[in-house]
Motif scaffolding. Structure first.
Motif, short mmCIF file in Angstrom:
data_model
loop_
_atom_site.label_atom_id
_atom_site.label_comp_id
_atom_site.label_asym_id
_atom_site.label_seq_id
_atom_site.Cartn_x
_atom_site.Cartn_y
_atom_site.Cartn_z
N UNK A 148 0.79 -1.23 0.00
CA UNK A 148 0.00 0.00 0.00
C UNK A 148 0.82 1.28 0.00
N UNK A 149 1.80 1.44 0.90
CA UNK A 149 2.59 2.68 0.89
C UNK A 149 3.36 2.89 -0.41
N UNK A 150 3.89 1.82 -0.99
CA UNK A 150 4.61 1.99 -2.26
C UNK A 150 3.65 2.35 -3.39
N UNK A 151 2.50 1.70 -3.40
CA UNK A 151 1.50 2.01 -4.44
C UNK A 151 1.03 3.45 -4.32
N UNK A 152 0.84 3.92 -3.09
CA UNK A 152 0.41 5.31 -2.89
C UNK A 152 1.47 6.29 -3.36
N UNK A 153 2.74 5.96 -3.15
CA UNK A 153 3.81 6.83 -3.63
C UNK A 153 3.80 6.92 -5.15
N UNK A 154 3.56 5.78 -5.81
CA UNK A 154 3.48 5.79 -7.28
C UNK A 154 2.29 6.61 -7.76
N UNK A 155 1.17 6.47 -7.09
CA UNK A 155 -0.03 7.23 -7.48
C UNK A 155 0.24 8.73 -7.38
N UNK A 156 0.96 9.15 -6.36
CA UNK A 156 1.28 10.57 -6.21
C UNK A 156 2.27 11.02 -7.27
N UNK A 157 3.31 10.23 -7.49
CA UNK A 157 4.35 10.59 -8.44
C UNK A 157 3.85 10.64 -9.88
N UNK A 158 2.97 9.70 -10.23
CA UNK A 158 2.57 9.52 -11.62
C UNK A 158 1.17 10.04 -11.91
N UNK A 159 0.61 10.79 -10.99
CA UNK A 159 -0.74 11.34 -11.18
C UNK A 159 -0.89 12.15 -12.47
N UNK A 160 0.15 12.85 -12.95
CA UNK A 160 -0.02 13.63 -14.18
C UNK A 160 -0.20 12.79 -15.44
N UNK A 161 0.06 11.49 -15.38
CA UNK A 161 -0.01 10.65 -16.57
C UNK A 161 -1.41 10.04 -16.71
N UNK A 162 -2.17 10.40 -17.71
CA UNK A 162 -3.53 9.84 -17.85
C UNK A 162 -3.53 8.35 -18.17
N UNK A 163 -2.43 7.81 -18.66
CA UNK A 163 -2.38 6.39 -19.01
C UNK A 163 -1.84 5.52 -17.87
#
Length: 252
Positions: free
Chosen positions: A70-85
């Motif tokens: 969960x914490x790693x997935x949340x970090x990715x979601x924050x980092x990559x939020x600008x990518x619509x794909x």
């Protein structure tokens, strides 16, 4: 020892800031060897904080980043939020939750050594489109190329809690054959990570096999790291050298 799913939960901040990325030359290899194009959809399995997903998203690919932590997935979601794909998926290598025959390729970057190779292979066969590809990536640190790298490896051997057991170099031909069902092809490209002292400390502490905060041996480890940096730095930096190893094939 923590389970593979949980063992990075207390390392996420350092992982995001100090783990190396993958060189753009990886994409060149995949274009040449497997015909990668920007319109492929890709399952990035064991995607962690999104380092490999970012490389693929910058290539124009749609990426389903499968990560059970969960914490790693949340970090990715924050980092990559600008990518619509970009799509974050709560799943495992052995049960991704993705639809059958839904992706053109499966990528596992710095992660395959945590998986059950036979079960992961079966899941890849399920989610890959016909003639789809599987790709395994590792940034393999050079252990003996420079005095600094020799000293760094000696430090890990001394202080690593289960370093010898979990390092990805333990993946041998039998595990690869079990996954691919046939002999995989292999290429490698160079990768370099220059680090200041703060960066080197963060890079070390991002590893799941070194003493965590609160462990009394952590201070001694960091003191020896500081001494190593002082001896080997040039202009306030050291360089960790890697060979980015790329294994690829179609699951038999």
């Amino acid at each position: 020892m923590p389970s593979p799913t949980d063992r990075f939960s207390d390392r996420v901040e350092n992982y995001v800031r100090y783990r190396p990325s993958y060189p753009a030359a990886v994409l060149d290899v995949l274009r040449e060897e497997i015909g990668l194009t920007p319109d492929w959809s890709i399952a990035d399995v064991g995607s962690g904080t999104g380092i490999s997903a970012a490389l693929l998203l910058d290539n124009g690919n749609e990426v389903f980043a499968v990560e059970p932590n969960g914490p790693m997935r949340a970090a990715a979601e924050k980092l990559l939020a600008p990518y619509p794909k970009f799509h974050a998926v709560d799943g495992t290598a052995e049960a991704t939750t993705l639809d059958a025959r839904s992706v053109d390729a499966v990528v596992a970057a710095q992660a395959f050594h945590w998986f059950d190779p036979a079960a992961f292979g079966g899941e890849c066969r399920r989610i890959l489109k016909p003639n789809g590809w599987a790709v395994l990536l590792w940034n393999a640190r050079r252990l003996d190329a420079t005095p600094f790298l020799r000293g760094y490896e000696e430090l890990l051997q001394k202080y690593g809690t289960d370093y010898a057991r979990v390092r990805h170099e333990n993946v041998d031909e039998s595990r690869l054959d079990c996954f691919f069902g046939t002999s995989a092809r292999r290429r490698s490209v160079e990768n370099f990570q220059p680090l200041t002292l703060d960066g080197l400390r963060g890079r070390l502490l991002s590893s799941s096999y070194v003493p965590a905060d609160g462990d009394p041996s952590q201070a001694a480890m960091l003191s020896e790291l500081d001494d190593l940096f002082a001896r080997e730095q040039t202009n306030g930096q050291v360089v960790i050298e890697y060979d980015t190893e790329i294994y690829f094939g179609q699951i038999a």
